[in-house]
Motif scaffolding. Structure first.
Motif, PDB file in Angstrom:
ATOM      1  N   ASP A 154       0.777  -1.465  -0.595  1.00  0.00           N
ATOM      2  CA  ASP A 154       0.079   0.174  -0.041  1.00  0.00           C
ATOM      3  C   ASP A 154       0.977   1.135  -0.337  1.00  0.00           C
ATOM      4  O   ASP A 154       0.542   1.554   1.286  1.00  0.00           O
ATOM      5  N   GLN A 155       0.825   2.015  -1.536  1.00  0.00           N
ATOM      6  CA  GLN A 155       1.387   3.245  -0.859  1.00  0.00           C
ATOM      7  C   GLN A 155       1.220   4.581  -0.906  1.00  0.00           C
ATOM      8  O   GLN A 155       2.041   5.355  -0.883  1.00  0.00           O
ATOM      9  N   LEU A 156       0.237   3.818  -0.527  1.00  0.00           N
ATOM     10  CA  LEU A 156      -0.494   5.669   0.378  1.00  0.00           C
ATOM     11  C   LEU A 156      -0.351   5.275   1.674  1.00  0.00           C
ATOM     12  O   LEU A 156      -1.170   6.767   2.343  1.00  0.00           O
ATOM     13  N   ARG A 157       0.397   4.544   2.049  1.00  0.00           N
ATOM     14  CA  ARG A 157       0.608   4.438   3.597  1.00  0.00           C
ATOM     15  C   ARG A 157       2.330   5.722   3.845  1.00  0.00           C
ATOM     16  O   ARG A 157       2.500   5.765   3.308  1.00  0.00           O
ATOM     17  N   ARG A 158       0.665   6.452   4.920  1.00  0.00           N
ATOM     18  CA  ARG A 158       2.576   7.677   5.455  1.00  0.00           C
ATOM     19  C   ARG A 158       3.651   7.149   5.076  1.00  0.00           C
ATOM     20  O   ARG A 158       4.938   8.159   4.522  1.00  0.00           O
ATOM     21  N   ARG A 159       4.123   6.135   5.488  1.00  0.00           N
ATOM     22  CA  ARG A 159       5.350   5.845   5.327  1.00  0.00           C
ATOM     23  C   ARG A 159       6.535   5.609   4.082  1.00  0.00           C
ATOM     24  O   ARG A 159       7.384   5.867   3.303  1.00  0.00           O
ATOM     25  N   TRP A 160       5.666   5.821   2.812  1.00  0.00           N
ATOM     26  CA  TRP A 160       5.437   5.195   1.443  1.00  0.00           C
ATOM     27  C   TRP A 160       5.758   6.609   1.039  1.00  0.00           C
ATOM     28  O   TRP A 160       6.468   7.151  -0.396  1.00  0.00           O
ATOM     29  N   THR A 161       4.581   7.661   0.940  1.00  0.00           N
ATOM     30  CA  THR A 161       3.989   8.671   0.162  1.00  0.00           C
ATOM     31  C   THR A 161       5.484   9.393  -0.444  1.00  0.00           C
ATOM     32  O   THR A 161       5.603  10.110  -1.775  1.00  0.00           O
ATOM     33  N   SER A 162       6.065   9.886   0.228  1.00  0.00           N
ATOM     34  CA  SER A 162       7.120  10.996   0.358  1.00  0.00           C
ATOM     35  C   SER A 162       8.112  10.157  -0.334  1.00  0.00           C
ATOM     36  O   SER A 162       9.224  10.847  -1.358  1.00  0.00           O
ATOM     37  N   THR A 163       8.029   9.180  -0.665  1.00  0.00           N
ATOM     38  CA  THR A 163       9.708   8.295  -1.195  1.00  0.00           C
ATOM     39  C   THR A 163       8.941   8.463  -3.014  1.00  0.00           C
ATOM     40  O   THR A 163      10.241   7.521  -3.443  1.00  0.00           O
ATOM     41  N   LEU A 164       8.064   8.214  -3.420  1.00  0.00           N
ATOM     42  CA  LEU A 164       7.751   8.042  -4.756  1.00  0.00           C
ATOM     43  C   LEU A 164       7.674   9.791  -5.529  1.00  0.00           C
ATOM     44  O   LEU A 164       6.677   9.874  -6.511  1.00  0.00           O
ATOM     45  N   GLY A 165       8.206  10.602  -5.189  1.00  0.00           N
ATOM     46  CA  GLY A 165       8.256  11.659  -5.821  1.00  0.00           C
ATOM     47  C   GLY A 165       7.268  12.752  -5.132  1.00  0.00           C
ATOM     48  O   GLY A 165       6.758  12.510  -4.384  1.00  0.00           O
ATOM     49  N   ALA A 166       7.410  14.033  -5.260  1.00  0.00           N
ATOM     50  CA  ALA A 166       7.306  15.507  -5.303  1.00  0.00           C
ATOM     51  C   ALA A 166       5.627  15.143  -5.927  1.00  0.00           C
ATOM     52  O   ALA A 166       4.473  15.286  -4.820  1.00  0.00           O
ATOM     53  N   GLU A 167       5.271  14.519  -6.959  1.00  0.00           N
ATOM     54  CA  GLU A 167       3.896  15.216  -7.427  1.00  0.00           C
ATOM     55  C   GLU A 167       2.885  13.582  -6.850  1.00  0.00           C
ATOM     56  O   GLU A 167       2.191  14.335  -5.856  1.00  0.00           O
ATOM     57  N   PHE A 168       3.448  12.911  -6.491  1.00  0.00           N
ATOM     58  CA  PHE A 168       2.847  11.793  -5.599  1.00  0.00           C
ATOM     59  C   PHE A 168       1.953  12.372  -4.338  1.00  0.00           C
ATOM     60  O   PHE A 168       1.345  12.236  -3.824  1.00  0.00           O
ATOM     61  N   ALA A 169       3.293  12.907  -3.499  1.00  0.00           N
ATOM     62  CA  ALA A 169       3.041  13.156  -2.615  1.00  0.00           C
ATOM     63  C   ALA A 169       2.044  14.293  -2.584  1.00  0.00           C
ATOM     64  O   ALA A 169       1.235  14.178  -2.044  1.00  0.00           O
ATOM     65  N   GLY A 171      -0.416  13.986  -4.895  1.00  0.00           N
ATOM     66  CA  GLY A 171      -1.904  13.796  -5.126  1.00  0.00           C
ATOM     67  C   GLY A 171      -2.210  13.739  -5.963  1.00  0.00           C
ATOM     68  O   GLY A 171      -2.886  13.257  -6.665  1.00  0.00           O
ATOM     69  N   GLU A 172      -1.572  14.961  -7.262  1.00  0.00           N
ATOM     70  CA  GLU A 172      -1.969  15.358  -8.392  1.00  0.00           C
ATOM     71  C   GLU A 172      -1.052  14.374  -8.898  1.00  0.00           C
ATOM     72  O   GLU A 172      -0.092  14.965  -9.760  1.00  0.00           O
ATOM     73  N   CYS A 173      -1.426  13.351  -8.960  1.00  0.00           N
ATOM     74  CA  CYS A 173      -0.485  12.652 -10.227  1.00  0.00           C
ATOM     75  C   CYS A 173      -1.957  11.863 -11.378  1.00  0.00           C
ATOM     76  O   CYS A 173      -0.689  10.982 -11.930  1.00  0.00           O
ATOM     77  N   HIS A 174      -2.530  11.775 -11.222  1.00  0.00           N
ATOM     78  CA  HIS A 174      -3.859  10.567 -12.306  1.00  0.00           C
ATOM     79  C   HIS A 174      -2.559  11.350 -14.010  1.00  0.00           C
ATOM     80  O   HIS A 174      -3.606  12.046 -14.078  1.00  0.00           O
ATOM     81  N   ALA A 175      -2.272  10.436 -14.419  1.00  0.00           N
ATOM     82  CA  ALA A 175      -1.901  10.752 -16.133  1.00  0.00           C
ATOM     83  C   ALA A 175      -1.271  11.161 -15.452  1.00  0.00           C
ATOM     84  O   ALA A 175      -0.401  12.316 -17.087  1.00  0.00           O
ATOM     85  N   GLY A 176       0.081  12.521 -14.353  1.00  0.00           N
ATOM     86  CA  GLY A 176       0.872  12.983 -14.417  1.00  0.00           C
ATOM     87  C   GLY A 176       2.203  12.496 -14.994  1.00  0.00           C
ATOM     88  O   GLY A 176       2.173  11.997 -15.680  1.00  0.00           O
ATOM     89  N   ASP A 177       3.532  13.440 -14.319  1.00  0.00           N
ATOM     90  CA  ASP A 177       4.644  12.951 -14.787  1.00  0.00           C
ATOM     91  C   ASP A 177       5.093  11.795 -13.635  1.00  0.00           C
ATOM     92  O   ASP A 177       5.657  11.110 -14.966  1.00  0.00           O
ATOM     93  N   TYR A 178       4.103  11.388 -12.854  1.00  0.00           N
ATOM     94  CA  TYR A 178       3.879  10.315 -12.205  1.00  0.00           C
ATOM     95  C   TYR A 178       3.672   9.131 -12.800  1.00  0.00           C
ATOM     96  O   TYR A 178       4.404   8.257 -13.102  1.00  0.00           O
ATOM     97  N   GLU A 179       2.802   9.090 -12.949  1.00  0.00           N
ATOM     98  CA  GLU A 179       2.007   7.663 -13.606  1.00  0.00           C
ATOM     99  C   GLU A 179       2.624   8.224 -15.657  1.00  0.00           C
ATOM    100  O   GLU A 179       3.799   7.002 -15.859  1.00  0.00           O
ATOM    101  N   THR A 180       2.688   8.612 -16.246  1.00  0.00           N
ATOM    102  CA  THR A 180       3.110   8.750 -17.355  1.00  0.00           C
ATOM    103  C   THR A 180       4.702   8.698 -17.375  1.00  0.00           C
ATOM    104  O   THR A 180       5.576   7.647 -18.252  1.00  0.00           O
ATOM    105  N   SER A 181       5.585   9.281 -16.654  1.00  0.00           N
ATOM    106  CA  SER A 181       7.091   8.326 -16.611  1.00  0.00           C
ATOM    107  C   SER A 181       7.585   6.818 -16.271  1.00  0.00           C
ATOM    108  O   SER A 181       7.986   6.674 -16.448  1.00  0.00           O
ATOM    109  N   ILE A 182       6.405   5.877 -15.634  1.00  0.00           N
ATOM    110  CA  ILE A 182       6.505   4.508 -15.262  1.00  0.00           C
ATOM    111  C   ILE A 182       6.172   4.226 -17.015  1.00  0.00           C
ATOM    112  O   ILE A 182       7.025   3.224 -17.085  1.00  0.00           O
ATOM    113  N   VAL A 183       4.743   4.188 -17.675  1.00  0.00           N
ATOM    114  CA  VAL A 183       4.253   3.897 -18.196  1.00  0.00           C
ATOM    115  C   VAL A 183       6.025   4.458 -19.339  1.00  0.00           C
ATOM    116  O   VAL A 183       5.854   3.349 -20.568  1.00  0.00           O
ATOM    117  N   LEU A 184       6.132   5.277 -19.960  1.00  0.00           N
ATOM    118  CA  LEU A 184       7.431   5.752 -20.789  1.00  0.00           C
ATOM    119  C   LEU A 184       8.397   4.306 -20.064  1.00  0.00           C
ATOM    120  O   LEU A 184       9.098   4.291 -20.978  1.00  0.00           O
TER     121      LEU A 184
END
Length: 265
Positions: A154-169, A171-184
């Motif tokens: 569960d990456q939404l647990r507080r211990r993990w959210t800050s480890t996945l980049g500023a955009e994920f932290a 919450g503004e990450c639906h089809a943004g930098d976070y998800e698009t980067s992984i698909v790239l």
């Protein structure tokens, strides 16, 4: 089967039934990717969440096998609870109870064959989806003689959210930098890079909106079904994020089943 074999031989769909029997007998950690089929901006395919959760599971399986822990990647669940993308074409939604029943049936089917350890990876972070996944985990909370233990990385647990980049932290990450980067990083030919490059950044207050009772991206003003900064995405970022998602998965498994890791590398 040995850990030196290619990862493809550790996906359930690539095994024959005698090979599956052999791997089941080795007390593997089974990884179940969960996702959804729904809009992800004008630049990404509808199965982004499936792509991400599957890549996370496979990256985690590589780490587990390298450490001497048998791992098996199950076929992904390609449908989920997708209320938030209502009004956009391509959305296919399950009712929460349907998703719960599907996961419950998968667990029961596997435990009848001796499987005792199942870890879900999930890239579809809609609140109702996460609620179902966390709930069904409570129904399968421990290994017993005839029961499997189900957990969630569960990456939404507080211990993990800050480890996945500023955009994920944020919450503004639906089809943004976070998800698009992984698909790239995992499936670049399916990203409409010309469209991606032209998309302006968009903050819609997703977390605050959810907390206030907003039920869809359209209500938030995300009229193209994305938020964040898709134009800032890169494959290099995606590979880094994916490795962290794999780390979250392995750590979750190690904490749930420390005895399975005894003697591992």
């Amino acid at each position: 089967m040995s850990g030196a074999q290619p990862l493809a031989r550790h996906r359930l769909v690539d095994l024959t039934w005698p090979e599956a029997r052999e791997l089941f007998a080795a007390d593997p950690i089974c990884l179940l990717p969960t996702g959804a089929t729904e809009p992800h901006g004008p630049h990404l395919p509808l199965d982004v969440d499936v792509v991400i959760s599957s890549a996370q599971a496979e990256a985690a399986a590589r780490r587990l096998v390298a450490a001497g822990v048998p791992a098996l990647v199950l076929p992904p669940l390609s449908y989920g609870v997708t209320f938030f993308t209502e009004g956009f074409e391509g959305r296919v939604s399950l009712r929460p109870g349907t998703l719960w029943s599907m996961i419950d049936d998968i667990v029961k089917s596997l435990e009848e064959q001796g499987v005792r350890r199942i870890c879900m990876t999930n890239a579809h972070l809609e609140p109702e989806q996460v609620k179902v996944l966390r709930g069904v985990v409570l129904d399968h909370g421990a290994i017993t003689k005839n029961k499997a233990h189900l957990i969630l990385a569960d990456q939404l647990r507080r211990r993990w959210t800050s480890t996945l980049g500023a955009e994920f932290a944020t919450g503004e990450c639906h089809a943004g930098d976070y998800e698009t980067s992984i698909v790239l990083a995992t499936d670049p030919d399916r990203v409409r890079t010309d469209v991606m490059a032209a998309l302006p950044g968009r903050e819609v207050g997703l977390v605050a909106g959810i907390q206030s009772g907003v039920k869809s991206f359209r209500e938030l003003g995300a009229d193209q079904a994305y938020c964040g900064e898709p134009a800032a995405a890169s494959a290099e970022k995606g590979r880094e994020i994916l490795e962290q998602l794999a780390e979250i998965t392995v750590v979750t498994c190690r904490e749930a089943w420390p005895e399975r890791f005894q003697g591992s590398v």
